[in-house]
Design a protein around this motif. Structure first.
Motif, short mmCIF file in Angstrom:
data_model
loop_
_atom_site.label_atom_id
_atom_site.label_comp_id
_atom_site.label_asym_id
_atom_site.label_seq_id
_atom_site.Cartn_x
_atom_site.Cartn_y
_atom_site.Cartn_z
N ALA A 156 0.83 -1.20 0.00
CA ALA A 156 0.00 0.00 0.00
C ALA A 156 0.87 1.25 0.00
CB ALA A 156 -0.94 0.00 1.21
N ALA A 157 1.91 1.26 0.81
CA ALA A 157 2.79 2.43 0.90
C ALA A 157 3.56 2.65 -0.40
CB ALA A 157 3.75 2.27 2.07
N VAL A 158 4.11 1.58 -0.96
CA VAL A 158 4.91 1.73 -2.18
C VAL A 158 4.01 2.08 -3.36
CG1 VAL A 158 6.51 0.58 -3.76
CG2 VAL A 158 6.74 0.25 -1.31
N LYS A 159 2.81 1.51 -3.41
CA LYS A 159 1.86 1.86 -4.48
C LYS A 159 1.52 3.34 -4.40
CE LYS A 159 -2.68 1.03 -6.44
NZ LYS A 159 -3.95 0.29 -6.36
N SER A 160 1.27 3.83 -3.21
CA SER A 160 0.95 5.24 -3.03
C SER A 160 2.10 6.12 -3.51
CB SER A 160 0.63 5.51 -1.56
OG SER A 160 0.39 6.87 -1.35
N HIS A 161 3.32 5.75 -3.16
CA HIS A 161 4.50 6.50 -3.59
C HIS A 161 4.66 6.43 -5.11
CE1 HIS A 161 8.28 8.57 -3.09
NE2 HIS A 161 8.89 7.62 -3.79
N PHE A 162 4.47 5.26 -5.69
CA PHE A 162 4.56 5.09 -7.14
C PHE A 162 3.54 5.98 -7.85
CE2 PHE A 162 3.19 2.84 -11.05
CZ PHE A 162 4.38 2.88 -11.75
N LEU A 163 2.30 5.99 -7.35
CA LEU A 163 1.27 6.84 -7.97
C LEU A 163 1.64 8.32 -7.85
CD1 LEU A 163 -1.92 4.94 -6.81
CD2 LEU A 163 -1.04 5.13 -9.15
N HIS A 164 2.20 8.70 -6.72
CA HIS A 164 2.64 10.09 -6.54
C HIS A 164 3.71 10.44 -7.58
CE1 HIS A 164 3.81 13.80 -4.54
NE2 HIS A 164 5.07 13.39 -4.61
N LEU A 165 4.69 9.56 -7.76
CA LEU A 165 5.74 9.79 -8.75
C LEU A 165 5.18 9.83 -10.17
CD1 LEU A 165 8.58 7.50 -7.33
CD2 LEU A 165 8.48 10.01 -7.28
N CYS A 166 4.25 8.93 -10.47
CA CYS A 166 3.63 8.91 -11.80
C CYS A 166 2.88 10.21 -12.06
CB CYS A 166 2.68 7.73 -11.94
SG CYS A 166 3.49 6.15 -12.13
N ASN A 167 2.12 10.65 -11.07
CA ASN A 167 1.34 11.89 -11.25
C ASN A 167 2.24 13.11 -11.42
OD1 ASN A 167 -1.35 10.96 -11.28
ND2 ASN A 167 -1.22 10.58 -9.09
N ALA A 168 3.47 13.05 -10.92
CA ALA A 168 4.42 14.15 -11.08
C ALA A 168 5.16 14.08 -12.42
CB ALA A 168 5.42 14.14 -9.93
N SER A 169 5.00 12.98 -13.13
CA SER A 169 5.71 12.78 -14.40
C SER A 169 4.81 13.15 -15.58
CB SER A 169 6.13 11.31 -14.54
OG SER A 169 6.47 11.03 -15.88
N PRO A 170 5.27 14.05 -16.44
CA PRO A 170 4.47 14.40 -17.62
C PRO A 170 4.20 13.19 -18.53
CG PRO A 170 6.33 15.92 -17.37
CD PRO A 170 6.50 14.81 -16.36
N VAL A 171 5.11 12.24 -18.53
CA VAL A 171 4.95 11.06 -19.40
C VAL A 171 3.99 10.04 -18.79
CG1 VAL A 171 6.17 9.10 -20.42
CG2 VAL A 171 7.24 11.36 -20.40
N LEU A 172 4.05 9.85 -17.48
CA LEU A 172 3.29 8.77 -16.85
C LEU A 172 1.93 9.20 -16.30
CD1 LEU A 172 6.15 6.94 -14.93
CD2 LEU A 172 5.19 6.41 -17.19
N ALA A 173 1.74 10.48 -16.03
CA ALA A 173 0.52 10.94 -15.36
C ALA A 173 -0.75 10.53 -16.09
CB ALA A 173 0.56 12.45 -15.16
#
Length: 84
Positions: free
Chosen positions: A53-70
């Motif tokens: 749960a913690a790592v998924k949350s962090h991954f989603l945060h990083l994705c949302n900050a990425s213009p390519v992955l968001a």
């Protein structure tokens, strides 16, 4: 519960190395599948569930900050009954 589509980060890494993950969307999907499977299979009080749960949350945060992955996070859906 039965995991119908197994996935782990080692498999994601091997797929990246082999050139099988050719789109950002597929990468996001496979990584989220890894976490979603861990959340589905393990009880909430288990440390594996908590870390997933913690790592998924962090991954989603990083994705949302990425213009390519968001845009792929939205397309793949970050929810579901097992989402933190």
């Amino acid at each position: 519960d039965i995991i119908r589509e197994p996935m782990d980060l080692g498999c994601v890494s091997r797929r990246l190395d082999a050139g099988e993950l050719v789109t950002a969307g597929r990468f996001v999907r496979d990584v989220l599948l890894t976490f979603d499977n861990a959340l589905r299979y393990n009880p909430e009080e288990n440390f594996v569930w908590k870390y997933a749960a913690a790592v998924k949350s962090h991954f989603l945060h990083l994705c949302n900050a990425s213009p390519v992955l968001a845009s792929h996070v939205s397309a793949e859906g970050a929810g579901g009954k097992d989402a933190p």
